[in-house]
Design a protein around this motif. Structure first.
Motif, mmCIF file in Angstrom:
data_model
loop_
_atom_site.group_PDB
_atom_site.id
_atom_site.type_symbol
_atom_site.label_atom_id
_atom_site.label_comp_id
_atom_site.label_asym_id
_atom_site.label_seq_id
_atom_site.Cartn_x
_atom_site.Cartn_y
_atom_site.Cartn_z
ATOM 1 N N PRO A 1 6.835 -1.995 5.634
ATOM 2 C CA PRO A 1 7.821 -1.386 5.277
ATOM 3 C C PRO A 1 8.413 -2.256 4.041
ATOM 4 O O PRO A 1 8.332 -1.577 2.860
ATOM 5 C CB PRO A 1 9.072 -1.335 5.908
ATOM 6 C CG PRO A 1 8.477 -1.850 7.362
ATOM 7 C CD PRO A 1 7.256 -2.615 7.374
ATOM 8 N N VAL B 1 6.466 4.620 4.645
ATOM 9 C CA VAL B 1 6.348 3.918 5.966
ATOM 10 C C VAL B 1 7.574 4.204 6.812
ATOM 11 O O VAL B 1 8.563 4.450 6.258
ATOM 12 C CB VAL B 1 6.435 2.491 5.701
ATOM 13 C CG1 VAL B 1 6.370 1.585 7.144
ATOM 14 C CG2 VAL B 1 5.211 1.806 4.936
ATOM 15 N N ARG C 1 8.015 -1.125 -0.360
ATOM 16 C CA ARG C 1 9.294 -0.799 -1.023
ATOM 17 C C ARG C 1 8.899 -1.735 -2.562
ATOM 18 O O ARG C 1 9.443 -1.180 -3.488
ATOM 19 C CB ARG C 1 10.560 -1.257 -0.531
ATOM 20 C CG ARG C 1 11.154 -0.118 0.289
ATOM 21 C CD ARG C 1 12.162 -0.731 1.295
ATOM 22 N NE ARG C 1 13.030 -1.637 0.839
ATOM 23 C CZ ARG C 1 13.958 -1.305 -0.438
ATOM 24 N NH1 ARG C 1 14.091 -0.099 -0.575
ATOM 25 N NH2 ARG C 1 14.794 -2.101 -0.923
ATOM 26 N N SER D 1 10.641 3.635 2.636
ATOM 27 C CA SER D 1 10.266 3.097 3.926
ATOM 28 C C SER D 1 11.740 3.649 4.722
ATOM 29 O O SER D 1 12.763 3.600 4.268
ATOM 30 C CB SER D 1 10.469 1.572 4.053
ATOM 31 O OG SER D 1 9.417 1.173 3.620
#
Ligand code: UD1
Ligand code: CA
Length: 453
Positions: free
Chosen positions: A210, A134, A214, A220
């Motif tokens: 994001p 992302v 993770r 991200s």
């Protein structure tokens, strides 16, 4: 555009389902124009220039007008309808069928953020190619209130928190979320379907992507852009600000490419205006769409041009109006208070003053005198006037179309031309002049005492 992205396929999803109530308009917000093109058209062009091979546009229910504009901007673009407005992630998932086709890169863009450049979208793609799952785009906001805040550690984007959900400490962050985002196509559907709506607005936030990536062990990242590039448009004041920014960008590009502007801030350009080198543009010139100006042309002050081609070395204006279908050959001269529509002029032809030419063809080197009018419309149909090479049309003549003045033909001043004029002939059609000797003197004697009492 960028070579390093060209090997990867890219889907762009453009969110255009906005209500736009603050525009106070019967036209959907994303169809409002900047530099002669809708905001939606600008965004679609930018993602296409960044290499998006597929463009999906998410629209509100019943918005055939927005769907039509999307198809006009990019013929292969697909549209998807978001029935209920449940948030930005929900909007992206309206294009699920496009996502399921599988792409290397997915870009999400907002149709009401029209100034983002292709280069910025390309940078987001490059960050995906370098391993980001992302990639968010941040900017340093002069006034961060209302924006999502980006929580960053080094190059890692740990998360984005919406203004309404932020703590006091988070609200002090000035790095704000521009909104648009890039996702790795391999993980996009999985990330998006994990987004929930447990937040202040009960919306499915794209900004959760994001942090979710993770938790999936993916990376991200954050990139930044100047605030001026990511400004959104919600009302007409912001529309005017975006227009000003776009005009400044277009003028700068034209000047860098060899155009002289005596007073750049007074020149209005369209997104597709093409101007050659050593062109001089005087103050207060308006370029509507589809204008091409070749090299070494002078556009004098206060001229209005639209749908016109202007050949090399021509001179236009001041106060000229060129309407769609005007095609001026090399070194043509169009002077003041001249209007031209759907008319070609051969090289070196002159139309210097106070003239209307519509639906006409004028040969090279012809001279059109002051006050000439082509009478092209009979109330039902438009009719053509043909003026051959080197013909001379005397001042204050009317050419009643359909009519032809052959090459080298000569029309005397004040003539109403209703019949074709052969090559080399003179046409004169006006009342014959009579001089009455002494008439003026007698007139004054008779009237001298009239205004006295
Ligand atoms: C969004 C971001 C915010 C960012 C800001 C930048 C989210 C959750 N928040 O907030 O972090 O700082 O943009 O301007 O993404 N849209 C739909 N369908 C929906 C909701 C939105 O199509 O259900 C479209 C809107 O038309 C608009 C865009 O998505 O083009 C952004 O939506 P908006 O509601 O304006 O988000 P913001 O609150 O401004
Ligand atoms: Ca917004």
């Amino acid at each position: 555009m960028p070579d390093d992205n060209s090997a990867r396929s890219c889907l762009a999803i453009v969110l255009a389902a906005g209500e736009g109530t603050r525009m106070k308009s019967s036209v959907p917000k994303v169809l409002h124009r900047i530099a002669g093109r809708s905001m939606l058209g600008h965004v679609m062009a930018a993602v296409a220039d960044a290499g998006a091979s597929h463009v999906a546009v998410v629209i509100g229910p019943g918005r055939d007008d927005v769907a039509g504009e999307a198809a006009a901007a990019i013929p292969g673009a697909e549209t998807f309808v978001q029935r209920d407005r449940l948030g930005t992630a929900h909007a992206v998932l309206a294009a699920r069928a496009a996502l399921e086709r599988g792409h290397d890169d997915v870009i999400v863009a907002f149709a009401d953020t029209p100034l983002v450049t292709a280069a910025t979208f390309a940078r987001l793609r490059t960050a995906l190619a370098n391993g980001g799952a992302v990639v968010g785009l941040g900017f340093e906001a002069a006034d961060p209130s209302g924006y999502g805040r980006m929580i960053v550690a080094g190059e890692t984007l740990e998360g984005i928190v919406e203004d309404k959900d932020a703590t006091e400490a988070q609200r002090r962050i000035t790095l704000c979320n521009a909104g648009l985002l890039a996702l790795s196509g391999r993980h996009a559907l999985e990330i998006l379907s994990r987004i929930g709506n447990a937040n202040a607005q009960k919306e499915f936030y794209l900004t959760d992507a994001p942090a979710i990536a993770r938790t999936m062990g993916l990376s991200s990242r954050v990139l930044t852009a100047p605030e001026s590039e990511v400004q959104g448009v919600n009302d007409r004041v912001q529309l005017a600000a975006a227009e000003a920014a776009m005009q400044s960008r277009l003028r700068t590009a034209a000047m860098r490419a060899g155009v002289t502007m005596l007073d750049p801030s007074s020149v209005y350009l369209s997104h597709d205006t093409k101007i050659g080198r050593d062109v001089i543009v005087e103050p207060h010139v308006f370029f509507g769409t589809k204008v091409t100006v070749e090299d070494a042309v002078v556009i004098h002050a206060c001229s209005h041009l639209e749908g016109a081609r202007i050949g090399a070395g021509a001179s236009v204006g001041p106060f000229a109006r060129l309407r769609p279908g005007t095609d001026l050959g090399e070194r043509v001269k169009v002077g003041n208070f001249v209007e031209i529509k759907a008319t070609t002029l051969g090289s070196g032809a002159k139309v210097s003053h106070l003239t209307y030419l519509g639906d006409a063809a004028v040969g090279a080197g012809a001279n059109i005198g002051a006050g000439t009018i082509t009478c092209n419309y009979d109330g039902y149909a438009k009719n053509r006037t043909v003026i051959g090479e080197g013909a001379f049309i005397g001042s204050n003549s009317s050419l009643v179309a359909p009519v032809t003045v052959a090459a080298g033909g000569y029309v005397g001043s004040g003539t109403v031309v209703t019949k074709n004029v052969p090559s080399g002939a003179l046409a004169v059609g006006r009342a014959r002049q009579t001089n009455i000797d002494g008439w003026a003197d007698a007139f004054h004697v008779r009237n001298r005492d009239r205004n006295k009492t």
